[in-house]
Design a protein around this motif. Structure first.
Motif, PDB file in Angstrom:
ATOM      1  N   GLY A  90       0.789  -1.216   0.000  1.00 33.93           N
ATOM      2  CA  GLY A  90       0.000   0.000   0.000  1.00 33.93           C
ATOM      3  C   GLY A  90       0.822   1.267   0.000  1.00 33.93           C
ATOM      4  O   GLY A  90       0.299   2.353  -0.288  1.00 33.93           O
ATOM      5  N   ASP A  91       2.123   1.165   0.345  1.00 36.60           N
ATOM      6  CA  ASP A  91       2.990   2.347   0.313  1.00 36.60           C
ATOM      7  C   ASP A  91       3.391   2.633  -1.126  1.00 36.60           C
ATOM      8  O   ASP A  91       3.749   1.713  -1.869  1.00 36.60           O
ATOM      9  CB  ASP A  91       4.258   2.113   1.138  1.00 36.60           C
ATOM     10  CG  ASP A  91       3.978   1.988   2.626  1.00 36.60           C
ATOM     11  OD1 ASP A  91       2.975   2.581   3.085  1.00 36.60           O
ATOM     12  OD2 ASP A  91       4.758   1.307   3.317  1.00 36.60           O
ATOM     13  N   PRO A  92       3.364   3.907  -1.553  1.00 37.79           N
ATOM     14  CA  PRO A  92       3.780   4.228  -2.922  1.00 37.79           C
ATOM     15  C   PRO A  92       5.243   3.874  -3.160  1.00 37.79           C
ATOM     16  O   PRO A  92       6.098   4.105  -2.304  1.00 37.79           O
ATOM     17  CB  PRO A  92       3.572   5.748  -3.006  1.00 37.79           C
ATOM     18  CG  PRO A  92       2.651   6.086  -1.890  1.00 37.79           C
ATOM     19  CD  PRO A  92       2.913   5.093  -0.814  1.00 37.79           C
ATOM     20  N   GLN A  93       5.515   3.276  -4.302  1.00 37.02           N
ATOM     21  CA  GLN A  93       6.900   2.984  -4.662  1.00 37.02           C
ATOM     22  C   GLN A  93       7.621   4.275  -5.050  1.00 37.02           C
ATOM     23  O   GLN A  93       7.001   5.265  -5.450  1.00 37.02           O
ATOM     24  CB  GLN A  93       6.946   2.007  -5.835  1.00 37.02           C
ATOM     25  CG  GLN A  93       6.367   0.649  -5.541  1.00 37.02           C
ATOM     26  CD  GLN A  93       6.614  -0.326  -6.678  1.00 37.02           C
ATOM     27  OE1 GLN A  93       7.488  -0.112  -7.513  1.00 37.02           O
ATOM     28  NE2 GLN A  93       5.859  -1.413  -6.702  1.00 37.02           N
ATOM     29  N   VAL A  94       8.953   4.243  -4.923  1.00 33.47           N
ATOM     30  CA  VAL A  94       9.782   5.372  -5.327  1.00 33.47           C
ATOM     31  C   VAL A  94      10.825   4.867  -6.315  1.00 33.47           C
ATOM     32  O   VAL A  94      11.524   3.879  -6.048  1.00 33.47           O
ATOM     33  CB  VAL A  94      10.462   6.046  -4.118  1.00 33.47           C
ATOM     34  CG1 VAL A  94      11.482   7.086  -4.585  1.00 33.47           C
ATOM     35  CG2 VAL A  94       9.420   6.709  -3.216  1.00 33.47           C
ATOM     36  N   LEU A  95      10.900   5.515  -7.464  1.00 34.75           N
ATOM     37  CA  LEU A  95      11.900   5.224  -8.474  1.00 34.75           C
ATOM     38  C   LEU A  95      13.027   6.244  -8.348  1.00 34.75           C
ATOM     39  O   LEU A  95      12.769   7.459  -8.338  1.00 34.75           O
ATOM     40  CB  LEU A  95      11.294   5.303  -9.880  1.00 34.75           C
ATOM     41  CG  LEU A  95      12.274   5.188 -11.059  1.00 34.75           C
ATOM     42  CD1 LEU A  95      12.855   3.784 -11.149  1.00 34.75           C
ATOM     43  CD2 LEU A  95      11.589   5.572 -12.375  1.00 34.75           C
ATOM     44  N   VAL A  96      14.247   5.764  -8.237  1.00 31.27           N
ATOM     45  CA  VAL A  96      15.419   6.638  -8.133  1.00 31.27           C
ATOM     46  C   VAL A  96      16.284   6.427  -9.371  1.00 31.27           C
ATOM     47  O   VAL A  96      16.589   5.293  -9.745  1.00 31.27           O
ATOM     48  CB  VAL A  96      16.225   6.305  -6.861  1.00 31.27           C
ATOM     49  CG1 VAL A  96      17.446   7.217  -6.762  1.00 31.27           C
ATOM     50  CG2 VAL A  96      15.353   6.439  -5.616  1.00 31.27           C
ATOM     51  N   VAL A  97      16.653   7.529 -10.010  1.00 33.61           N
ATOM     52  CA  VAL A  97      17.488   7.468 -11.217  1.00 33.61           C
ATOM     53  C   VAL A  97      18.652   8.432 -11.042  1.00 33.61           C
ATOM     54  O   VAL A  97      18.458   9.601 -10.684  1.00 33.61           O
ATOM     55  CB  VAL A  97      16.694   7.834 -12.482  1.00 33.61           C
ATOM     56  CG1 VAL A  97      17.553   7.558 -13.724  1.00 33.61           C
ATOM     57  CG2 VAL A  97      15.381   7.073 -12.551  1.00 33.61           C
ATOM     58  N   ALA A  98      19.867   7.939 -11.290  1.00 33.32           N
ATOM     59  CA  ALA A  98      21.068   8.762 -11.168  1.00 33.32           C
ATOM     60  C   ALA A  98      21.777   8.825 -12.507  1.00 33.32           C
ATOM     61  O   ALA A  98      22.002   7.793 -13.149  1.00 33.32           O
ATOM     62  CB  ALA A  98      22.000   8.176 -10.112  1.00 33.32           C
ATOM     63  N   ASN A  99      22.128  10.025 -12.920  1.00 37.04           N
ATOM     64  CA  ASN A  99      22.957  10.248 -14.104  1.00 37.04           C
ATOM     65  C   ASN A  99      24.264  10.852 -13.620  1.00 37.04           C
ATOM     66  O   ASN A  99      24.320  12.021 -13.230  1.00 37.04           O
ATOM     67  CB  ASN A  99      22.254  11.194 -15.078  1.00 37.04           C
ATOM     68  CG  ASN A  99      23.147  11.579 -16.259  1.00 37.04           C
ATOM     69  OD1 ASN A  99      24.150  10.923 -16.542  1.00 37.04           O
ATOM     70  ND2 ASN A  99      22.777  12.663 -16.940  1.00 37.04           N
ATOM     71  N   MET A 100      25.325  10.064 -13.634  1.00 42.56           N
ATOM     72  CA  MET A 100      26.569  10.484 -13.018  1.00 42.56           C
ATOM     73  C   MET A 100      27.567  11.048 -14.018  1.00 42.56           C
ATOM     74  O   MET A 100      28.783  11.047 -13.789  1.00 42.56           O
ATOM     75  CB  MET A 100      27.176   9.312 -12.246  1.00 42.56           C
ATOM     76  CG  MET A 100      26.228   8.714 -11.221  1.00 42.56           C
ATOM     77  SD  MET A 100      25.503   9.936 -10.080  1.00 42.56           S
ATOM     78  CE  MET A 100      26.941  10.359  -9.123  1.00 42.56           C
ATOM     79  N   THR A 101      27.078  11.579 -15.129  1.00 42.33           N
ATOM     80  CA  THR A 101      27.913  12.287 -16.098  1.00 42.33           C
ATOM     81  C   THR A 101      27.358  13.699 -16.240  1.00 42.33           C
ATOM     82  O   THR A 101      26.196  13.964 -15.911  1.00 42.33           O
ATOM     83  CB  THR A 101      27.900  11.605 -17.475  1.00 42.33           C
ATOM     84  OG1 THR A 101      26.607  11.791 -18.087  1.00 42.33           O
ATOM     85  CG2 THR A 101      28.210  10.119 -17.347  1.00 42.33           C
ATOM     86  N   PRO A 102      28.166  14.639 -16.768  1.00 42.23           N
ATOM     87  CA  PRO A 102      27.675  16.011 -16.959  1.00 42.23           C
ATOM     88  C   PRO A 102      26.831  16.183 -18.215  1.00 42.23           C
ATOM     89  O   PRO A 102      26.514  17.315 -18.586  1.00 42.23           O
ATOM     90  CB  PRO A 102      28.980  16.821 -17.042  1.00 42.23           C
ATOM     91  CG  PRO A 102      30.003  15.874 -17.545  1.00 42.23           C
ATOM     92  CD  PRO A 102      29.615  14.521 -17.029  1.00 42.23           C
TER      93      PRO A 102
END
Length: 727
Positions: A648-660
């Motif tokens: 029942g808890d909303p999921q969280v999507l995490v996205v990292a872009n580690m270049t400039p």
């Protein structure tokens, strides 16, 4: 001599020189068969009389036996009596005789001391203000089983070791004495003669509850606890705040160098400034570098000698209690760093305390740290275990501290820690494990869990020792949490790389998830990473100034979205340029720069979102709370994962872009169709970023990706982390 005495010459000489080991056998009131007499050692006194304690009538005139400082006189009747002493300069002192009182420590205290199970040690040993037979004073007691003689010295007796010798209680090896008339605030030490009778340097009290500020080394008589706590509601509720499914974010602070503001740094100052700041920033806890008394400020408290005394640098013990209470009132917990691994060898401290290696091992291969020039506790000695456990409990019970972060656990667990071959002694099984230290840590954690439910213990343990946070019943060490030093090392090593090379170091981010759930972890960016030439966090980041700030913001975005509790050392939250200096302060003027303010705002918002989003903390310590979506995009240095809470808890999507390089139209599959709201973007303009993002929200499209039937088409900002919540 001016009078006849029953004392033999040897005994009189020992009393005069301060070497007699059994003072109660000869001092005070006695009867030699020809009638009662009173004897006292008062070097320098001009005259001594005994007076009736009720009427004040003189009942004996004590005369000095030669020039020995020993006074003796026949007494007529009265008991109890008081001594009326005339000192040079016309000073007259009237006091009860310390040697007129009987045994002090009760049978229960002695039994518990003998069993090494006296967990309220400071109530039995040390200096305790009390009343005996209606007489106010201080009861002193100290463990020194191998000493030939022990006396208490202080301002009250001109630091004269002849004046107040103590009585030993066998078999506990504890020396005791009640000194009438003394009050809280008196400075004192113990004058000890070793087993060979030779005098040692005066020793501070190992169980002192207060101490004078450095460079002074005396212990101070602490008064009875008078602080009235107001944190009952916090104490009742804190167990739930410390559970593995709770958000925990620690603000690590060295109080003396946090903020000076032109004022004396003390606990009242911390109440006024530090507590509201930590609360405003959203940290759940303040973690203090050790505040137990320590002689050398440059050790930052990690070489303590007063394990029961809050350092006098910041005020009296009750002010520390007031600070903890104020933090609780603001909704902030307090954790203190605690050092049971080793201690410095200052002559006034624990080292060879009674002339023998009492607290430490005799063999330097077991009992000395060459790295730190400190002595190692003998964890196999039950009395030492009792001393250390009682110290930890003292902070938790007396001061309502919410947790202890145990320093240098790795150095305790291994007998060959930082030692070459031939420089260490194997255990009785031939191995390198310190079995006695393991037993101590298990015992300590078991006692804390039993006596102080709701409090937490945290291990600074830098190796792969298994089961640090496993229960003792399952063979673990029993800690609640462990610092994840591997995550810290790998992540910082990755972040220090020029982005062009990060594709070759991709595992620096992904490898930590292989073991992320093997323990209950805290992710530390601690003081250790910003000292000794390591530079500040922002100076570790590559690139020009803009990229350094972007990289630091991305690091924080990764940290707060990664499984594990959070810890950040002061100054990191404002991207301080300078390396930490314990003689300085956090570089607060830098927050006049919008870039620094942006990082501070980001940390505050990360703390808020971490606490507000169940998916980011509820299953922090469970593998089922984490799901890799993209872990193999080395070419673009992109990572994506989902955090999951309870049903029942909303999921969280995490996205990292580690270049400039911004990456537009980057497609990522998600399991939930509909709107995904962008809840954090470390590249947001309000944090000092370039404001590349997804306009606050993205709708899924029915396009299959990453094994899901629908997906999001995202804009990935440069050197940044974004997080999106389903629904």
């Amino acid at each position: 001599m001016t009078m006849t005495t029953t004392l033999d010459r040897t005994t009189l000489d020992q009393l005069a020189r301060g070497t007699h080991a059994d003072p109660f056998a000869v001092l005070g009131r006695h009867d030699d068969g020809d009638g009662p007499y009173i004897r006292a050692v008062l070097p320098g006194a001009e005259s001594v009389e005994a007076v009736d304690a009720t009427s004040g009538a003189v009942v004996a005139t004590l005369e000095e036996l030669g020039d020995t400082g020993v006074f003796e006189g026949a007494v007529r009747g009265a008991d109890p009596y008081r001594l009326k002493i005339r000192w040079p300069g016309g000073i007259t002192q009237e006091t009860a005789d310390p040697y007129s009182f009987g045994l002090l420590l009760g049978e229960l205290d002695l039994h518990l001391l003998g069993e090494s199970r006296h967990f309220e040690l400071a109530s039995a040993l040390g200096a305790n203000v009390t009343s005996i037979d209606g007489v106010e004073g201080v009861r002193f007691a100290v463990w020194a089983p191998n000493a030939k003689r022990v006396a208490v010295v202080g301002d009250f007796n001109s630091w004269d070791r002849r004046r107040h010798p103590m009585r030993v209680r066998f078999p506990a090896g504890v020396w005791e004495l009640f000194v009438p008339g003394l009050k809280a605030g008196e400075r004192y030490k113990f004058a000890i003669n070793g087993p060979d009778g030779a005098p040692l340097a005066d020793k501070a009290d190992p169980v002192a509850k207060s101490a004078e500020s450095a460079p002074g080394t005396a212990s101070v008589v602490a008064g009875p606890q008078t602080y009235s706590w107001t944190d009952e509601a916090w104490m009742q509720a804190r167990a739930k705040k410390h559970e593995p499914d709770a958000p925990l974010s620690f603000y690590e602070v060295h109080l003396g160098s946090w903020l000076k503001d032109g004022r004396q740094v003390d606990w009242n100052f911390a109440i006024e400034k530090l507590v509201p700041y930590a609360a405003q920033m959203g940290f759940t806890h303040i973690e203090l570098l050790p505040v137990a008394e320590h002689p050398f400020g440059g050790s930052w408290g990690y070489q303590p000698l007063g394990l029961f005394a809050p350092t006098g640098r910041y005020g009296p013990p009750d002010d520390f209690a007031k600070f903890v209470d104020a933090a609780h009132a603001a909704g902030v917990g307090v954790v203190v760093d605690w050092v049971p691994a080793h201690f410095p060898t200052d002559p006034h401290g624990l080292y060879r305390f009674d002339g023998t290696p009492l607290y430490e091992h005799a063999d330097p291969r077991e009992g000395f740290h060459t790295d730190w020039n400190t002595a190692i506790y003998n964890f196999g000695r039950r009395e030492v275990q009792n001393f250390l456990i009682a110290s930890g409990l003292h902070w938790l019970e007396r001061f309502h501290v919410d947790g202890l972060r145990v320093d240098a656990v790795a150095s305790m667990l291994y007998r060959d820690y930082s030692r070459k071959e031939g420089e260490w002694v194997p255990n009785h099984l031939g191995g390198r494990e310190n079995l006695e230290a393991i037993g101590f840590l298990q015992h300590f954690n078991a006692v804390v869990r039993e006596r102080v439910p709701g409090a937490i213990t945290i291990a600074e343990e830098s190796t792969a020792w298994p089961g640090v946070t496993r229960s003792t019943s399952e063979g673990g060490l029993g800690f609640h949490y462990k610092w994840n030093m591997g995550w810290m090392h790998d992540t910082l090593n990755y972040m220090e790389q020029n982005p062009i090379y990060r594709s070759y170091n991709h595992d620096g981010i992904t490898f930590g998830l292989v073991y992320a759930f093997s323990e209950k972890f805290v992710l530390p960016l601690s003081h250790d990473e910003v000292v000794h030439g390591k530079g500040s966090l922002i100076n570790k980041m590559p690139g020009d100034t803009w990229q350094k700030f972007a990289n630091l913001r991305a690091l924080y975005g990764l940290m707060w979205s990664h499984p594990g509790k959070k810890l950040l050392f002061m100054g990191g939250e404002i991207a301080q340029w300078r390396e930490w200096n314990h003689d300085g302060q956090v570089d607060w003027p830098s927050i006049d720069d919008p870039a620094h303010v942006g990082v501070q705002r980001l940390v505050r918002d990360l703390n808020r979102i971490y606490a507000a989003e169940p998916a980011l903390h509820r299953r922090d310590c469970e593998e089922s709370g984490f799901h890799w979506v993209i872990g193999d995009d080395r070419a673009n240095s992109v990572f994506a994962f989902r955090r999951l809470g309870n049903e029942g808890d909303p999921q969280v999507l995490v996205v990292a872009n580690m270049t400039p390089v911004p990456r537009h139209e980057y497609r990522i599959g998600v399991p939930v169709a509909g709107r995904w709201s962008e809840i954090i973007n470390t590249d947001s303009g309000i944090y000092g970023g370039s404001n590349v993002g997804n306009s606050g929200a993205v709708e899924t499209a029915p396009v299959e990706s990453h094994g899901e039937a629908q997906s999001l088409l995202l804009s990935l900002p440069p050197l940044a982390v974004i997080a999106l919540r389903a629904g």
